[in-house]
Write a protein that holds these residues in place. Structure first.
Motif, PDB file in Angstrom:
ATOM      1  N   GLY A 377      -4.355 -18.148   4.159  1.00  0.00           N
ATOM      2  CA  GLY A 377      -5.458 -18.090   5.123  1.00  0.00           C
ATOM      3  C   GLY A 377      -5.970 -16.677   5.288  1.00  0.00           C
ATOM      4  N   ALA A 378      -5.084 -15.712   5.047  1.00  0.00           N
ATOM      5  CA  ALA A 378      -5.483 -14.307   5.214  1.00  0.00           C
ATOM      6  C   ALA A 378      -4.518 -13.385   4.464  1.00  0.00           C
ATOM      7  N   VAL A 379      -4.992 -12.187   4.191  1.00  0.00           N
ATOM      8  CA  VAL A 379      -4.130 -11.148   3.612  1.00  0.00           C
ATOM      9  C   VAL A 379      -3.862 -10.143   4.718  1.00  0.00           C
ATOM     10  N   ARG A 380      -2.572  -9.867   4.975  1.00  0.00           N
ATOM     11  CA  ARG A 380      -2.265  -8.797   5.940  1.00  0.00           C
ATOM     12  C   ARG A 380      -2.388  -7.472   5.186  1.00  0.00           C
ATOM     13  N   VAL A 381      -3.397  -6.707   5.548  1.00  0.00           N
ATOM     14  CA  VAL A 381      -3.722  -5.495   4.784  1.00  0.00           C
ATOM     15  C   VAL A 381      -3.052  -4.284   5.432  1.00  0.00           C
ATOM     16  N   GLN A 382      -2.387  -3.494   4.575  1.00  0.00           N
ATOM     17  CA  GLN A 382      -1.800  -2.236   5.056  1.00  0.00           C
ATOM     18  C   GLN A 382      -2.717  -1.089   4.680  1.00  0.00           C
ATOM     19  N   ARG A 383      -2.944  -0.177   5.596  1.00  0.00           N
ATOM     20  CA  ARG A 383      -3.774   1.003   5.285  1.00  0.00           C
ATOM     21  C   ARG A 383      -2.888   2.107   4.719  1.00  0.00           C
ATOM     22  N   MET A 384      -3.430   2.839   3.751  1.00  0.00           N
ATOM     23  CA  MET A 384      -2.664   3.880   3.063  1.00  0.00           C
ATOM     24  C   MET A 384      -3.387   5.221   3.175  1.00  0.00           C
ATOM     25  N   ARG A 385      -2.628   6.295   2.910  1.00  0.00           N
ATOM     26  CA  ARG A 385      -3.266   7.607   2.710  1.00  0.00           C
ATOM     27  C   ARG A 385      -2.625   8.209   1.466  1.00  0.00           C
ATOM     28  N   LEU A 386      -3.291   9.187   0.884  1.00  0.00           N
ATOM     29  CA  LEU A 386      -2.736   9.795  -0.327  1.00  0.00           C
ATOM     30  C   LEU A 386      -1.822  10.946   0.055  1.00  0.00           C
ATOM     31  N   GLY A 387      -0.585  10.893  -0.502  1.00  0.00           N
ATOM     32  CA  GLY A 387       0.401  11.924  -0.196  1.00  0.00           C
ATOM     33  C   GLY A 387       0.540  12.917  -1.333  1.00  0.00           C
ATOM     34  N   ALA A 388       1.741  13.420  -1.498  1.00  0.00           N
ATOM     35  CA  ALA A 388       2.005  14.445  -2.527  1.00  0.00           C
ATOM     36  C   ALA A 388       1.895  13.831  -3.921  1.00  0.00           C
ATOM     37  N   PRO A 389       1.518  14.652  -4.917  1.00  0.00           N
ATOM     38  CA  PRO A 389       1.439  14.123  -6.282  1.00  0.00           C
ATOM     39  C   PRO A 389       2.817  13.706  -6.800  1.00  0.00           C
ATOM     40  N   ASP A 390       2.852  12.621  -7.597  1.00  0.00           N
ATOM     41  CA  ASP A 390       4.119  12.203  -8.208  1.00  0.00           C
ATOM     42  C   ASP A 390       4.292  12.929  -9.540  1.00  0.00           C
ATOM     43  N   VAL A 391       5.290  12.500 -10.360  1.00  0.00           N
ATOM     44  CA  VAL A 391       5.560  13.211 -11.625  1.00  0.00           C
ATOM     45  C   VAL A 391       4.362  13.175 -12.577  1.00  0.00           C
ATOM     46  N   SER A 392       3.531  12.131 -12.447  1.00  0.00           N
ATOM     47  CA  SER A 392       2.370  12.040 -13.342  1.00  0.00           C
ATOM     48  C   SER A 392       1.206  12.910 -12.845  1.00  0.00           C
ATOM     49  N   GLY A 393       1.379  13.531 -11.673  1.00  0.00           N
ATOM     50  CA  GLY A 393       0.316  14.387 -11.132  1.00  0.00           C
ATOM     51  C   GLY A 393      -0.632  13.631 -10.215  1.00  0.00           C
ATOM     52  N   ARG A 394      -0.488  12.294 -10.150  1.00  0.00           N
ATOM     53  CA  ARG A 394      -1.378  11.525  -9.270  1.00  0.00           C
ATOM     54  C   ARG A 394      -0.787  11.496  -7.866  1.00  0.00           C
ATOM     55  N   GLN A 395      -1.658  11.557  -6.866  1.00  0.00           N
ATOM     56  CA  GLN A 395      -1.182  11.495  -5.488  1.00  0.00           C
ATOM     57  C   GLN A 395      -0.654  10.094  -5.179  1.00  0.00           C
ATOM     58  N   SER A 396       0.518  10.034  -4.574  1.00  0.00           N
ATOM     59  CA  SER A 396       1.122   8.726  -4.272  1.00  0.00           C
ATOM     60  C   SER A 396       0.553   8.176  -2.969  1.00  0.00           C
ATOM     61  N   PRO A 397       0.257   6.869  -2.963  1.00  0.00           N
ATOM     62  CA  PRO A 397      -0.190   6.277  -1.696  1.00  0.00           C
ATOM     63  C   PRO A 397       0.966   6.154  -0.708  1.00  0.00           C
ATOM     64  N   GLU A 398       0.708   6.490   0.550  1.00  0.00           N
ATOM     65  CA  GLU A 398       1.733   6.369   1.598  1.00  0.00           C
ATOM     66  C   GLU A 398       1.197   5.451   2.685  1.00  0.00           C
ATOM     67  N   LEU A 399       2.095   4.657   3.259  1.00  0.00           N
ATOM     68  CA  LEU A 399       1.709   3.683   4.282  1.00  0.00           C
ATOM     69  C   LEU A 399       1.360   4.377   5.612  1.00  0.00           C
ATOM     70  N   ILE A 400       0.276   3.943   6.241  1.00  0.00           N
ATOM     71  CA  ILE A 400      -0.019   4.396   7.607  1.00  0.00           C
ATOM     72  C   ILE A 400       0.554   3.338   8.549  1.00  0.00           C
ATOM     73  N   GLU A 401       1.598   3.695   9.264  1.00  0.00           N
ATOM     74  CA  GLU A 401       2.278   2.721  10.140  1.00  0.00           C
ATOM     75  C   GLU A 401       1.337   2.216  11.237  1.00  0.00           C
ATOM     76  N   GLY A 402       1.422   0.926  11.517  1.00  0.00           N
ATOM     77  CA  GLY A 402       0.711   0.347  12.664  1.00  0.00           C
ATOM     78  C   GLY A 402      -0.778   0.131  12.457  1.00  0.00           C
ATOM     79  N   ALA A 403      -1.261   0.307  11.234  1.00  0.00           N
ATOM     80  CA  ALA A 403      -2.717   0.162  11.010  1.00  0.00           C
ATOM     81  C   ALA A 403      -3.055  -1.163  10.327  1.00  0.00           C
ATOM     82  N   ASP A 404      -2.080  -2.078  10.231  1.00  0.00           N
ATOM     83  CA  ASP A 404      -2.305  -3.352   9.519  1.00  0.00           C
ATOM     84  C   ASP A 404      -3.369  -4.208  10.216  1.00  0.00           C
ATOM     85  N   TYR A 405      -4.036  -5.004   9.417  1.00  0.00           N
ATOM     86  CA  TYR A 405      -4.964  -5.994   9.991  1.00  0.00           C
ATOM     87  C   TYR A 405      -5.038  -7.194   9.045  1.00  0.00           C
ATOM     88  N   ASP A 406      -5.538  -8.313   9.544  1.00  0.00           N
ATOM     89  CA  ASP A 406      -5.622  -9.517   8.703  1.00  0.00           C
ATOM     90  C   ASP A 406      -7.034  -9.685   8.151  1.00  0.00           C
TER      91      ASP A 406
END
Ligand code: FAD
Ligand code: SF4
Ligand code: SF4
Length: 494
Positions: A377-406
């Motif tokens: 019926g719905a997707v519970r969506v988590q909001r992310m922000r970009l954090g520190a780069p990983d080994v490949s040099g790309r910034q890793s997505p990090e979860l923003i706590e409490g920002a979920d919505y359906d």
């Protein structure tokens, strides 16, 4: 002098062939770009500065002789342009349509780098070969001499077909086996018609058959015929089976009703485009009409899904991707096309859970202590922000706590990428070595596997990649197979 026609990039702006307007093209599965008129193709080709060291060519996986066929096009010598173009590319009209040029040839054109806008290499490549077909310059293989040796090719995608074409032109007997009812692999059943019309692929399939390539379709190797039986029938074997195992989500209700795999969804849509009957489409499971659709992923497959859903008449189409626009793997050109057609991108977001109406087997689910949802019926969506780069040099997505919505959704399409099937297990071939990623281990230039006389190309070796790389592999493998069948390597191994 020939170059007088060239170097027009300062006075002539970059122009792509006309694009059909978004409202009209969203109603059908026809390609969105029109063909260049002859005069426009010549004009655009004349923008090339004929670089001494052409970066466009070095960044084309086939090392196409781009400056030469641009100059010939600018001079109106189209048949010669076609001859030069097809010398290095088995399917130039297909690459011209679907290569991610912004990451390959065009992205590295010096004119682009100097701010004048790239030469429209892909559109001109397509124009040259489409014209060649119209003019009757494209011919089926007609080898000067037949050879007795036969090659069995498993998989009729671009890798297998590029090898089939090259081997047949060398005079070998070629049989291509495929589990589908039509040849073409993902060109036929993955990539939608609005990027690559099906007639273009069928035209190539027919040309291969006319040239003497034998197709054994509806034949699943490992089920309908064993791999060993194929090895027994042929002097050499080429594995070109692609990658089809869908990456999945590790979360609640990942397989609830209404949650489907991108490959199933796109295959069904392409079959409908061919006029086939598809029960899962007819009963609505793989049809977006009238639904709120959420597509998960940021690659080319996700782009194809969102644009297909629009064409099927979805109520709304949203694409969730956990990084931002600048960091997505899909082509920017495709994102723009999708946005024009009404797709909404929700950057920096990921599914946390699928929620819905617990129906039917709720009691059974309780018994098994599983929080199972029958129909999404719905997707519970988590909001992310970009954090520190990983080994490949790309910034890793990090979860923003409490920002979920359906996000309400009746259809969710998982487009998270593909992994190789376990071929040694499926085919009972212990001797076929695979890498730690499960892809078939093959030499990078000869494409030889660990089994004598067995070669492998395309996605099953590289992991999910591009059509142009599969073509390159197929052409190289054909040369290596010829060496093996006619040279000392085979005698030494026997
Ligand atoms: P495939 O094209 O996958 O062909 C493999 C064939 O092997 C299939 O026909 C399959 O039926 C057959 N097969 C598999 N197992 C067996 C078996 N056991 N027995 C018999 N037959 C078997 N690339 C681009 O360059 N541009 C794009 O725009 C683009 N868009 C894409 C969109 C989607 C939705 C997808 C999924 C991929 C896209 N790609 C694109 C990637 C591209 O399609 C692949 O990299 C390319 O097709 C790989 O070619 P291949 O020959 O290795 O395999
Ligand atoms: Fe560009 Fe692809 Fe053509 Fe090479 S094959 S020139 S990368 S469009
Ligand atoms: Fe022409 Fe651009 Fe290639 Fe230079 S890099 S040869 S300008 S297409």
């Amino acid at each position: 002098m020939a170059t007088q026609k060239m170097l027009k990039f300062v006075s002539t702006p970059r122009e792509m062939p006309e694009k059909r307007d978004a409202a009209t093209r969203s109603e059908d599965f026809r390609e969105i770009y029109q063909e260049f008129a002859a005069i426009k193709a010549a004009e655009q080709a004349s923008r090339c500065s004929q670089c001494g060291v052409p970066y466009c060519q070095s960044h084309c996986p086939l090392h196409n002789n781009i400056p030469d066929w641009l100059r010939l096009t600018a001079e109106g010598r189209l048949e010669e342009a076609y001859r030069v173009s097809q010398a290095t590319n088995t399917f130039p009209e297909i690459c011209g349509r679907i290569c991610p040029q912004d990451r390959l040839c065009e992205g590295n054109c010096v004119i682009e780098q100097s701010g004048h806008g790239t030469v429209t290499i892909g559109a001109i490549e397509k124009y040259i070969t489409d014209t060649a077909f119209e003019e009757g310059w494209v011919s089926a293989a007609a080898p000067a001499q037949e050879r007795a040796e036969s090659i069995g090719i498993i998989g009729a995608g671009p890798g297998g077909l590029a090898a089939a074409d090259a081997l047949r032109r060398k005079g070998f007997q070629v049989t291509v086996y495929d589990r589908y009812d039509r040849a073409g692999g993902l060109l036929t059943y993955g990539i939608p018609g609005f990027k690559l019309e099906k007639d273009i692929v069928l035209r190539r399939n027919a040309l291969l058959a006319d040239g003497g390539v034998e197709f054994v379709l509806n034949c699943n190797v490992g089920e309908d015929i064993s791999f060993d039986a194929i090895r027994g029938k042929h002097d050499a074997v080429l594995i070109a089976t692609g990658v089809y195992k869908t990456r999945d989500l590790d979360m609640d209700n990942a397989n609830a009703g209404g949650v489907v795999r991108a490959i199933d969804y796109l295959t069904a849509s392409n079959k409908i485009d061919f006029g086939d009957e598809v029960p899962d489409f007819a009963d609505g499971e793989l049809n977006a009409a009238g639904k709120r659709v959420v597509v998960i992923g940021g690659g080319d497959t996700a782009m194809d899904c969102v644009r297909t859903a629009i064409r099927q008449g979805a109520l709304s189409v949203k694409c969730l991707y956990r990084r931002d626009r600048a960091n997505m793997p899909g082509s920017q050109r495709e994102v723009q096309n999708a946005e024009e057609e009404g797709v909404e991108f929700v950057w920096l977001s990921a599914p946390g859970e699928f929620v819905g109406h617990v129906t039917g087997f709720a009691a059974e689910a309780q018994e098994r202590d599983v929080d199972e949802v029958a129909q999404i019926g719905a997707v519970r969506v988590q909001r992310m922000r970009l954090g520190a780069p990983d080994v490949s040099g790309r910034q890793s997505p990090e979860l923003i706590e409490g920002a979920d919505y359906d996000e309400p959704a009746e259809l969710v399409i998982k487009a998270l990428g593909f992994e190789p099937e376990d071929l040694p297990k499926l085919w009972g071939t212990d001797g076929l070595e695979v890498t730690r990623w499960g892809t078939v281990k093959a030499d990078f230039t000869t494409h030889r596997t660990s089994l004598p006389g067995v070669y492998a190309v395309g996605d099953i070796v590289r992991g999910a990649s591009l059509v142009v790389w599969a073509i390159r592999d197929g052409r190289e493998a054909a040369d290596a197979i010829e060496d093996w069948l006619t040279g000392e390597a085979r005698i030494a191994a026997e």
